[in-house]
Design a protein around this motif. Structure first.
Motif, short mmCIF file in Angstrom:
data_model
loop_
_atom_site.label_atom_id
_atom_site.label_comp_id
_atom_site.label_asym_id
_atom_site.label_seq_id
_atom_site.Cartn_x
_atom_site.Cartn_y
_atom_site.Cartn_z
N SER A 64 63.28 30.59 -25.97
CA SER A 64 63.90 29.76 -27.00
C SER A 64 62.89 28.98 -27.84
O SER A 64 63.24 28.42 -28.88
N ALA A 84 66.25 20.78 -23.77
CA ALA A 84 64.80 20.87 -23.90
C ALA A 84 64.07 19.52 -23.85
O ALA A 84 63.15 19.33 -23.05
N THR A 96 66.25 25.01 -23.45
CA THR A 96 67.24 25.47 -24.42
C THR A 96 67.56 24.34 -25.38
O THR A 96 67.11 23.20 -25.21
N ASP A 97 68.39 24.63 -26.37
CA ASP A 97 68.83 23.58 -27.31
C ASP A 97 69.55 22.45 -26.59
O ASP A 97 69.51 21.31 -27.03
N GLU A 98 70.20 22.76 -25.48
CA GLU A 98 70.99 21.75 -24.77
C GLU A 98 70.15 20.82 -23.90
O GLU A 98 70.54 19.68 -23.65
N THR A 152 59.79 28.82 -32.77
CA THR A 152 61.13 28.46 -33.25
C THR A 152 61.16 26.98 -33.63
O THR A 152 60.25 26.22 -33.33
N ASP A 153 62.25 26.59 -34.28
CA ASP A 153 62.41 25.16 -34.59
C ASP A 153 62.43 24.32 -33.33
O ASP A 153 61.88 23.21 -33.30
N LEU A 154 63.07 24.84 -32.27
CA LEU A 154 63.08 24.11 -31.01
C LEU A 154 61.67 24.02 -30.43
O LEU A 154 61.26 22.98 -29.90
#
Length: 474
Positions: free
Chosen positions: A188, A164, A160-162, A205-207
């Motif tokens: 994600s 990765a 996740t963004d938190e 995605t950007d991530l």
């Protein structure tokens, strides 16, 4: 030296199956085919065997593939030896692919359970098996005559963004050398094969882009199997190293959502990547046809003829899918080489297909990582008090490590972190005693049983000590 007689057994069995009425192309061997297979480095870039090793309820490892396994196992160490399989990529595949707040942590726990099972297996079979974290370790394992395992991820649904980038570094510490960011469903990072290519959630995605760039920096091979085409082309546009499709067929032989189109094959060639042909019967043969070694070889023929023999390899999907009727498990692999010999492939070409192409990708990905990585200092060592795979009977444990200076004095001018499942915490540091510790603020059982813990110390912005291990909280 591999045992020639052991490896002849599956060929004889396959021949008997042929005479029993199963049409399997060329399932009988020849001295030349056997010699080529014997001398080649045979590599399979995908299996799901660790899913069968773990207990269905606890996910703790219970079946040792170094011993006698249940009859439904398509791969174990004995079958690998009989089939001349030198290197196998063991996937950590998870089945939880939604974005629920409770599901994502459980996904991480499942992935760690399968990696833990691989380490448990290697530990129990130290004389016959080794996990390779680098090209040098892979080569040493081969020289020692051991079955070489490579840890991989199939679907990065815990990212996740938190967490990765930190979580990726932890999996790198655990020895993961290849990873596919998606399975068939979206996450994600990107969209899987079951997502419409032109849909609103299609593509990387950007991530996902950030994770792929970091994979390149760390030397983790990017696996493009299971991507939808939009995610695939987004990946090819930014990736800086050769990729693999670890287990995919080709549309030119059998049109299927999990197979690669001609345009995708051309992109793989331009990238220097390799399409490893999936043995899954559904992707090998059309509906109504029987999947056989001959039809599997048709996929290899197609890739070799279309983009060249430098871009094709083997990716079985053992223990994750039904196999061709005349290649039911890893011990039958020599029969595939026999079929390719019958079709006129040279020894040099077969050495590339059987494993040489993957070794080239491995070297190139590793070389890029070496160019972009920062050197690590040697100022001190961190020794966790827990052992890898240890079972903890405390939902809120205190993780503790001893920090030992190589100069004999306790470390003072250093910054410490403890990372748990990709989340960074500031630990307690007692310079007078050299003790580093972290008491978890929340119960870890809320996030599943398996957790990955990293103790890290840095000085002058350079990481100089790092220890990562998996634990089981009960």
């Amino acid at each position: 030296m591999k045992n020639l007689w052991i490896r002849l057994v599956p060929l004889l069995v396959a021949a008997l199956l042929c005479f029993g009425g199963i049409t399997a192309g060329a399932t009988t061997s020849s001295p030349r085919a056997e010699e080529i297979h014997l001398n080649a480095i045979v590599i399979d870039t995908h299996n799901d065997t660790m899913m069968k090793v773990v207990d269905e309820r606890t996910w703790l490892p219970v079946i040792d593939i170094g011993g006698t396994t249940p009859s439904d196992f398509q791969l174990d160490i004995a079958k690998a030896k009989a089939g001349g399989l030198d290197v196998a990529f063991y996937a950590a595949y998870n089945v939880y692919q939604t974005d629920s707040a409770h599901i994502i942590p459980r996904t991480n726990s499942r992935t760690l359970a399968l990696i833990n099972a691989l380490h448990w297996t290697a530990q129990r079979n130290r004389d016959t098996m080794v996990i390779a974290r680098s090209m040098s370790e892979l080569e040493k394992g081969l020289a020692d005559g051991k079955h070489v395992a490579v840890a991989t991820l199939e679907g990065m649904y815990a990212f996740t963004d938190e967490n990765a980038i930190e979580l990726l570094h932890q999996y790198d510490d655990l020895g993961v050398r290849a990873a596919g960011i998606v399975w068939n469903t979206p996450n994600s990072l990107g969209a899987g094969a079951h997502v419409a290519n032109q849909g609103p959630d299609a593509g990387l995605t950007d991530l996902g882009k950030a994770v792929i760039r970091e994979m390149n920096r760390l030397g983790i091979i990017v696996d493009v199997s299971h991507m939808n085409e939009t995610t695939f082309y987004d990946t090819m546009a930014i990736v800086q190293a050769p990729v693999i499709a670890s287990h995919s067929g080709v549309d030119g032989v059998r049109p299927h959502v999990r197979n690669l189109s001609d345009d995708q094959l051309l992109a793989l060639k331009e990238n220097g990547g390799v399409a490893h042909i999936n043995f899954w019967s559904t992707t090998v043969a059309d509906v109504g046809q029987t999947a056989t070694i001959a039809r599997l070889a048709d996929h290899i023929d197609y890739v070799a003829g279309f983009i060249g023999v430098d871009h094709v390899g083997l990716g079985s999907d053992f223990d994750g899918a039904p196999m061709p009727v005349d290649l039911p498990n890893a011990s039958y692999l020599p029969a595939l080489t026999a079929e390719l010999v019958r079709r006129g492939y040279s020894e040099e070409e077969l050495e590339k297909i059987l494993g040489g192409n993957l070794l080239r990708v491995f070297r190139e990905v590793e070389a890029l990582a070496h160019q972009s990585s920062s050197p690590r200092g040697l100022g001190f060592t961190i020794l966790p008090e827990l052992q890898p795979g240890e079972i903890i009977h405390n939902a809120r444990p205190r993780f503790t490590a001893n920090v030992i200076s190589h100069g004999g004095d306790f470390v003072e001018a250093a910054t410490f972190r403890v990372i748990v499942n990709g989340i960074v915490y500031e630990p307690e540091w007692h310079a007078a005693t050299g003790i580093l510790s972290l008491e978890m603020p929340d119960p870890l059982l809320n996030h599943g049983n398996f957790h990955v813990i990293t103790f890290e110390g840095s000085s002058n912005q350079h990481v100089i000590a790092r220890e990562t291990l998996i634990v089981y909280v009960q």
